[in-house]
Scaffold this motif. Structure first.
Motif, PDB file in Angstrom:
ATOM      1  N   ALA A  21       0.599  -1.253   0.053  1.00 58.68           N
ATOM      2  CA  ALA A  21      -0.050  -0.118   0.144  1.00 58.68           C
ATOM      3  C   ALA A  21       0.838   1.360  -0.279  1.00 58.68           C
ATOM      4  O   ALA A  21       1.641   1.508   0.499  1.00 58.68           O
ATOM      5  N   GLY A  22       0.471   2.398  -0.609  1.00 62.73           N
ATOM      6  CA  GLY A  22       1.152   3.699  -0.513  1.00 62.73           C
ATOM      7  C   GLY A  22       0.438   4.693  -0.430  1.00 62.73           C
ATOM      8  O   GLY A  22      -1.028   4.853  -0.226  1.00 62.73           O
ATOM      9  N   ARG A  23       1.026   5.350   0.521  1.00 68.66           N
ATOM     10  CA  ARG A  23       0.368   6.890  -0.355  1.00 68.66           C
ATOM     11  C   ARG A  23       0.168   8.600  -1.047  1.00 68.66           C
ATOM     12  O   ARG A  23       1.353   8.173  -1.371  1.00 68.66           O
ATOM     13  N   HIS A  24      -0.837   8.927  -1.727  1.00 71.57           N
ATOM     14  CA  HIS A  24      -0.247  10.005  -2.182  1.00 71.57           C
ATOM     15  C   HIS A  24      -1.182  10.757  -2.073  1.00 71.57           C
ATOM     16  O   HIS A  24      -2.136  11.063  -1.215  1.00 71.57           O
ATOM     17  N   ALA A  25      -0.680  12.186  -2.518  1.00 69.96           N
ATOM     18  CA  ALA A  25      -1.399  13.517  -2.130  1.00 69.96           C
ATOM     19  C   ALA A  25      -2.919  13.317  -2.212  1.00 69.96           C
ATOM     20  O   ALA A  25      -3.535  13.820  -1.392  1.00 69.96           O
TER      21      ALA A  25
END
Length: 143
Positions: free
Chosen positions: A57-61
């Motif tokens: 999983a990853g976070r983006h703006a």
């Protein structure tokens, strides 16, 4: 679960999203990304023989991202189904899994979770926390 059924097991990943954080942000608090949210079920493709090998999983703006890694030949179209589901989620044995968040998004990847010998190809350390999403904007738990 018998051996032949376990080979064809399709992994089900439940991603929990808090709907309140999906509302458009007020000006100046975060970027507007032009994202429009829909809730009807989505489905595409068919079963692929390439097994699931990892989950990230990853976070983006403007969004949180879930990636399902598969061991399949390049160019293979992988099938999936995504839909909101009722609050009660069960594991393969029928036991209820306690969940966080306000909405449950079920992501089904049409790929086996086991190799040809019936051995799991992806086994998270904790099935109730398959991916660490602490601090994420939308995701609350990945099961």
């Amino acid at each position: 679960m018998n051996r032949s059924r376990s080979r064809l097991l399709v992994i089900v990943v439940t991603v929990l999203a808090t709907l309140g954080v999906m509302a458009p942000a007020s000006a100046g608090t975060s970027p507007y990304c032009g994202i429009t949210w829909g809730s009807p079920p989505e489905r595409a493709g068919t079963f692929t023989p390439g097994p699931i090998t990892d989950l990230r999983a990853g976070r983006h703006a403007c969004f949180d991202r879930l990636v399902v890694d598969l061991g399949y030949p390049a160019g293979t179209r992988v099938g999936y189904r995504v839909q909101y589901v009722p609050r009660v989620v069960q594991d393969g044995s029928g036991a209820v899994i306690p969940l966080r968040g306000a909405a449950d998004l079920e992501v089904v990847v049409f790929a086996p979770g086991h190799d040809q010998n019936g051995n799991p190809t992806y086994r998270p350390a904790n099935r109730n926390e398959a991916v660490n999403v602490s601090g994420f904007t939308t995701f609350r738990q990945v099961v």
